[in-house]
Scaffold this active site. Structure first.
Site, mmCIF file in Angstrom:
data_model
loop_
_atom_site.group_PDB
_atom_site.id
_atom_site.type_symbol
_atom_site.label_atom_id
_atom_site.label_comp_id
_atom_site.label_asym_id
_atom_site.label_seq_id
_atom_site.Cartn_x
_atom_site.Cartn_y
_atom_site.Cartn_z
ATOM 1 N N CYS A 60 0.799 -1.234 -0.111
ATOM 2 C CA CYS A 60 -0.170 -0.103 -0.116
ATOM 3 C C CYS A 60 0.902 1.191 -0.115
ATOM 4 C CB CYS A 60 -1.046 0.022 1.243
ATOM 5 S SG CYS A 60 -2.010 1.452 1.275
ATOM 6 N N GLY A 61 1.074 1.694 -1.211
ATOM 7 C CA GLY A 61 1.769 3.275 -1.364
ATOM 8 C C GLY A 61 1.508 4.166 -0.382
ATOM 9 N N HIS A 62 0.217 4.291 -0.412
ATOM 10 C CA HIS A 62 -0.405 5.680 -0.090
ATOM 11 C C HIS A 62 -0.430 5.517 1.629
ATOM 12 C CE1 HIS A 62 -4.451 3.712 0.838
ATOM 13 N NE2 HIS A 62 -4.549 4.564 1.705
ATOM 14 N N ASP A 95 -9.552 3.785 -5.527
ATOM 15 C CA ASP A 95 -8.435 4.686 -4.775
ATOM 16 C C ASP A 95 -8.657 6.173 -5.148
ATOM 17 O OD1 ASP A 95 -6.101 5.576 -3.861
ATOM 18 O OD2 ASP A 95 -5.240 3.768 -4.221
ATOM 19 N N GLY A 112 -0.292 4.580 -4.824
ATOM 20 C CA GLY A 112 1.105 4.418 -4.663
ATOM 21 C C GLY A 112 1.875 3.206 -5.251
#
Length: 359
Positions: free
Chosen positions: A115-117, A277, A282
């Site tokens: 999970c980039g964010h 999203d 991300g």
């Protein structure tokens, strides 16, 4: 004790909580991230990846987690009336070795591998909370163990304030560039990349669509359909870890006019079972960077300006070294995260809705 004081005491007894969960909430470019600070049961496992596997249950999947005390907390926080179907968050767990923290990412359908964010939000929180020391001016490095490996959040500071976060992802590898997929809107060519999770990306125009809020129902349906059609494709199988296999998100994107020499695209990522999203995604941005590098459109150090369906922005680049079609490339994705609240959620004894509901 007067009558009013007696009433207050009775009121406290009547509302005694069966369970309490403490969180701090952030948004990263519009996408929520709920960090759970307290109220978790013990989470067994010797590594972050093993803890996720145990949370899923033996032979389970990200859309069919094993019921139990931990999953009840996830449900409590992601379901109404305490959450919503678009909620995202993480359970803090011990890191594998010398990282600052570990995390299990969760959403309404289960537990994700990347999970980039969320990594951007965790970096900001780790510095802002004092967990990781940071300079008044400069950059602090926050090492985070996630189910797909070790990632790093570079937290940028100015005047004692966090001004942005850049996360360095695990290597991103392209497994297909022009995989033909027959959809209800015709045959489209799909690119597939593994960037901590598996993402398929498709130009929205190839489906007769555009990345606009008014077309969100059609975009969501298209993303879900493509994800289902790719379920048995060889390209979505991770070369070393079966728990990283299978399409997690479908990135539907538009090309935008270049500005200042920067490549620009707008996307909406449909992930899990039809979630949207709100940020530019991300890990999905990492996947797009690897694809663009494999196509020869983005050289190391060149910038992708990646917009979301609500107009928020991540910037990303590929670092020098690596091959997007072989061992993969290391990417950096930057954005901002802001705290939105601190919460103490309660599940009262006798609440007939229990951990909540989804509509």
């Amino acid at each position: 004790m007067g009558a009013r004081a007696e009433h207050r005491a009775e009121h406290r007894v009547e509302h005694r909580a069966e369970h309490r969960v403490d969180t701090v909430d952030y948004h990263t470019a519009g996408e929520p991230f709920r960090i759970v600070l307290g109220g978790l049961p013990p989470i067994p496992g010797d590594s972050v990846a093993e803890r996720r596997a145990i949370a899923l249950g033996a032979g389970g999947s990200a859309t069919a987690p094993r019921p139990g005390a931990l999953d009840s907390v996830r449900q409590l926080l992601v379901r109404e009336p305490r959450g919503h179907a678009g909620m995202y968050g993480g359970f803090l767990v011990p890191p594998d070795d010398e990282a600052h923290l570990g995390v299990l990412f969760w959403h309404k359908d289960g537990y994700s591998t990347a999970c980039g964010h969320g990594t951007i939000a965790l970096g900001a929180w780790a510095v802002d909370s004092g967990l990781v020391p940071a300079p008044l001016d400069g950059t602090a490095r926050v090492r985070i163990d996630v189910p797909s490996g070790r990632v790093t959040a570079l937290v940028h500071r100015a005047g004692g304030r966090t001004t942005g976060v850049t996360f360095r992802n695990v290597p991103s590898r392209v497994s297909a560039l022009k995989l033909p997929v027959t959809t209800s809107r015709g045959v489209v060519e799909v690119a597939v990349a593994h960037s901590g999770a598996c993402y398929a990306s498709v130009p929205a125009a190839a489906l007769g669509l555009a990345v606009e809020p008014g077309q969100l129902p059609e975009l969501t349906a298209a993303g879900r359909e493509i994800r289902e059609l790719l379920a048995d494709a060889e390209a979505v199988v991770h070369p070393t870890d079966p728990l990283l296999s299978g399409v997690y998100g479908v990135v539907l994107y538009d090309e935008l006019p270049s500005e200042g020499g920067e490549l620009r695209q707008r996307n909406v990522t449909v992930f899990a079972d039809g979630q949207i999203d709100r940020s530019p995604c991300g890990s999905g941005t990492s996947a797009r960077l690897a694809v663009l590098a494999a196509e020869g459109r983005l050289a190391p150090g060149e910038v992708l300006r990646h917009e979301s369906i609500i107009g928020t922005v991540f910037t990303g680049q590929v670092l020098a070294g690596g091959d997007p079609l072989a061992e993969g490339v290391v990417t950096e994705v930057g954005g901002t995260a802001h705290r939105t609240g601190e919460h103490r959620f309660l599940l009262e004894s006798g609440d007939s809705l229990g951990t909540g509901f989804l509509l």
